[in-house]
Scaffold this motif. Structure first.
Motif, short mmCIF file in Angstrom:
data_model
loop_
_atom_site.label_atom_id
_atom_site.label_comp_id
_atom_site.label_asym_id
_atom_site.label_seq_id
_atom_site.Cartn_x
_atom_site.Cartn_y
_atom_site.Cartn_z
N ILE A 197 0.84 -1.20 0.00
CA ILE A 197 0.00 0.00 0.00
C ILE A 197 0.87 1.25 0.00
O ILE A 197 0.62 2.21 -0.74
CB ILE A 197 -0.94 0.00 1.22
CG1 ILE A 197 -1.92 -1.18 1.14
CG2 ILE A 197 -1.71 1.31 1.31
CD1 ILE A 197 -2.79 -1.35 2.37
N ASN A 198 1.92 1.25 0.83
CA ASN A 198 2.80 2.40 0.90
C ASN A 198 3.53 2.64 -0.42
O ASN A 198 3.66 3.77 -0.89
CB ASN A 198 3.82 2.22 2.03
CG ASN A 198 3.18 2.29 3.41
OD1 ASN A 198 2.10 2.86 3.56
ND2 ASN A 198 3.82 1.71 4.40
N TYR A 199 4.03 1.55 -1.03
CA TYR A 199 4.73 1.69 -2.30
C TYR A 199 3.77 2.16 -3.39
O TYR A 199 4.16 2.93 -4.29
CB TYR A 199 5.38 0.37 -2.71
CG TYR A 199 6.51 -0.07 -1.80
CD1 TYR A 199 7.21 0.86 -1.04
CD2 TYR A 199 6.87 -1.41 -1.69
CE1 TYR A 199 8.24 0.46 -0.20
CE2 TYR A 199 7.91 -1.82 -0.85
CZ TYR A 199 8.58 -0.87 -0.10
OH TYR A 199 9.61 -1.26 0.73
N SER A 200 2.53 1.70 -3.33
CA SER A 200 1.52 2.15 -4.30
C SER A 200 1.29 3.65 -4.19
O SER A 200 1.06 4.33 -5.20
CB SER A 200 0.20 1.40 -4.08
OG SER A 200 0.37 0.01 -4.24
N PHE A 201 1.37 4.15 -2.97
CA PHE A 201 1.22 5.59 -2.73
C PHE A 201 2.32 6.36 -3.45
O PHE A 201 2.06 7.35 -4.14
CB PHE A 201 1.27 5.85 -1.22
CG PHE A 201 1.30 7.30 -0.84
CD1 PHE A 201 0.15 8.07 -0.85
CD2 PHE A 201 2.50 7.90 -0.44
CE1 PHE A 201 0.19 9.41 -0.50
CE2 PHE A 201 2.54 9.23 -0.08
CZ PHE A 201 1.38 9.99 -0.11
N TYR A 202 3.56 5.90 -3.32
CA TYR A 202 4.68 6.55 -4.01
C TYR A 202 4.52 6.46 -5.53
O TYR A 202 4.79 7.43 -6.26
CB TYR A 202 6.01 5.91 -3.61
CG TYR A 202 6.43 6.18 -2.19
CD1 TYR A 202 6.62 7.47 -1.72
CD2 TYR A 202 6.66 5.13 -1.29
CE1 TYR A 202 7.01 7.72 -0.42
CE2 TYR A 202 7.05 5.37 0.02
CZ TYR A 202 7.23 6.66 0.45
OH TYR A 202 7.61 6.90 1.74
N VAL A 203 4.10 5.30 -6.01
CA VAL A 203 3.94 5.10 -7.45
C VAL A 203 2.85 6.02 -8.01
O VAL A 203 3.01 6.60 -9.09
CB VAL A 203 3.60 3.62 -7.76
CG1 VAL A 203 3.21 3.45 -9.23
CG2 VAL A 203 4.79 2.72 -7.44
N CYS A 204 1.76 6.17 -7.27
CA CYS A 204 0.68 7.07 -7.71
C CYS A 204 1.16 8.51 -7.79
O CYS A 204 0.85 9.23 -8.76
CB CYS A 204 -0.52 6.96 -6.76
SG CYS A 204 -1.43 5.41 -6.90
N ASP A 205 1.90 8.95 -6.78
CA ASP A 205 2.46 10.31 -6.80
C ASP A 205 3.39 10.49 -8.00
O ASP A 205 3.33 11.50 -8.71
CB ASP A 205 3.22 10.59 -5.50
CG ASP A 205 2.30 10.94 -4.35
OD1 ASP A 205 1.13 11.27 -4.61
OD2 ASP A 205 2.75 10.88 -3.19
#
Length: 318
Positions: A197-205
């Protein structure tokens, strides 16, 4: 299970091999931290004091510098103190707190850089509606969310890392929730889900930033005026995004997939990159490139330097 001792103190093994040059490292790290404090505080105070700088881009920049101070305070005081001690240990609670501060700061950095990209996108691609879109209320909401989402995600990560530990060695110079989770006696599904979930947050940004720049470049190719605006305000942002992304990416990829054969010095350098380079480079890039900030800092310097020199001369006469 009743005979297993409860582990509450963790050892930071990343300091192994630094005994011979700890004084040198302490001196250089202290100097680095002073530069970070001075550079970021200069930008923050300049933007707060000068009302002409109370514009969206500068408000986001001010928050970026505040976040730089927030993240570094979670690392440098503890690191400097450890360099002066013979053993480098930290409590489990302290370790989780440090991991929360460092990585929530990285998440806030990512969010704020995405907001700055959005601000430039609206200014360049939709200049006629810029002021109606970037209102004070909307800016306040965006900044609030840019801080809230990373704090919430990292709070979830920290809470799921609280468990009984069967190991006490953290192979870094600071704490990371993922490494604390690896020491847990029993496996947890959350250990794998929360990082995704955290890595997905970075990828979305990152994806959002790339998307905005594709549209900005298309727009700028049609107009010389827009291209000049892009070079003036977007180049510093591109540099900040690249510095942050590469620094964080190296550390995350190495922590997950890196070889243990690398020397401890190289591992420590990779671990410190996102705590050293972005907090120093960001205020320097924006301070030099943004004309309004640079002129304001130079103006204050011209006003106060003669006064300081005259006071020094009067003290010498006394």
């Amino acid at each position: 299970m009743g005979n297993i001792s409860v582990i509450t103190i963790l050892i930071l093994s990343g300091f192994n091999g630094t005994a011979n040059y700890r004084i040198t490292l302490f001196t250089l790290t202290s100097l680095c931290y002073c530069i970070i404090l001075l550079a970021n505080l200069t930008i923050i105070i300049t933007i707060i004091v000068d009302k002409s700088l109370h514009e969206p881009m500068y408000i986001f920049l001010c928050n970026l510098c505040i976040n730089g101070l927030y993240g570094t305070v979670g690392f440098y005081p503890k690191f400097l103190n450890d360099l002066l001690l013979s053993t480098q240990v930290i409590s489990q609670a302290g370790c989780l707190l440090q991991g929360f501060v460092l990585h929530s700061s990285a998440g806030a950095d990512s969010s704020l850089l995405a907001l700055m990209a959005y601000d430039r996108y609206v200014a360049i691609c939709h200049p006629l509606v810029y002021h109606s879109v970037m209102t004070k209320q909307r800016i306040s909401v965006l900044v609030f969310l840019a801080w809230l989402l990373p704090l919430y995600l990292l709070l979830m990560s920290t809470v799921t890392s609280i468990s009984t530990l069967c190991g006490s060695i953290i192979p870094k110079i600071y704490c990371v929730n993922y490494l604390v989770s690896n020491l847990a006696c029993s496996p947890s599904i959350a250990k794998d889900i929360i990082p995704v979930i955290n890595y997905s947050f970075y990828v979305c940004d990152a994806g959002f930033v790339v998307w905005t720049y594709i549209y900005m470049i298309k727009t700028c190719l049609k107009s010389t005026e827009n291209m000049n605006k892009f070079m003036q305000t977007c180049v510093p942002h591109v540099c900040a995004v690249m510095v942050f992304s590469l620094s964080l990416l190296f550390d995350l990829l190495y922590m997950r997939f890196g070889s243990k054969d690398l020397s401890q010095h190289v591992q420590n350098f990779m671990a410190m990159e996102f705590l050293v380079i972005p907090p120093i480079i960001n205020p320097l890039i924006y301070g030099f490139k943004f004309t309004k900030i640079r002129n304001r800092i130079l103006f204050v310097d011209k006003v106060f330097r003669p006064k300081l020199q005259s006071k020094k001369q009067s003290l010498c006469h006394l």
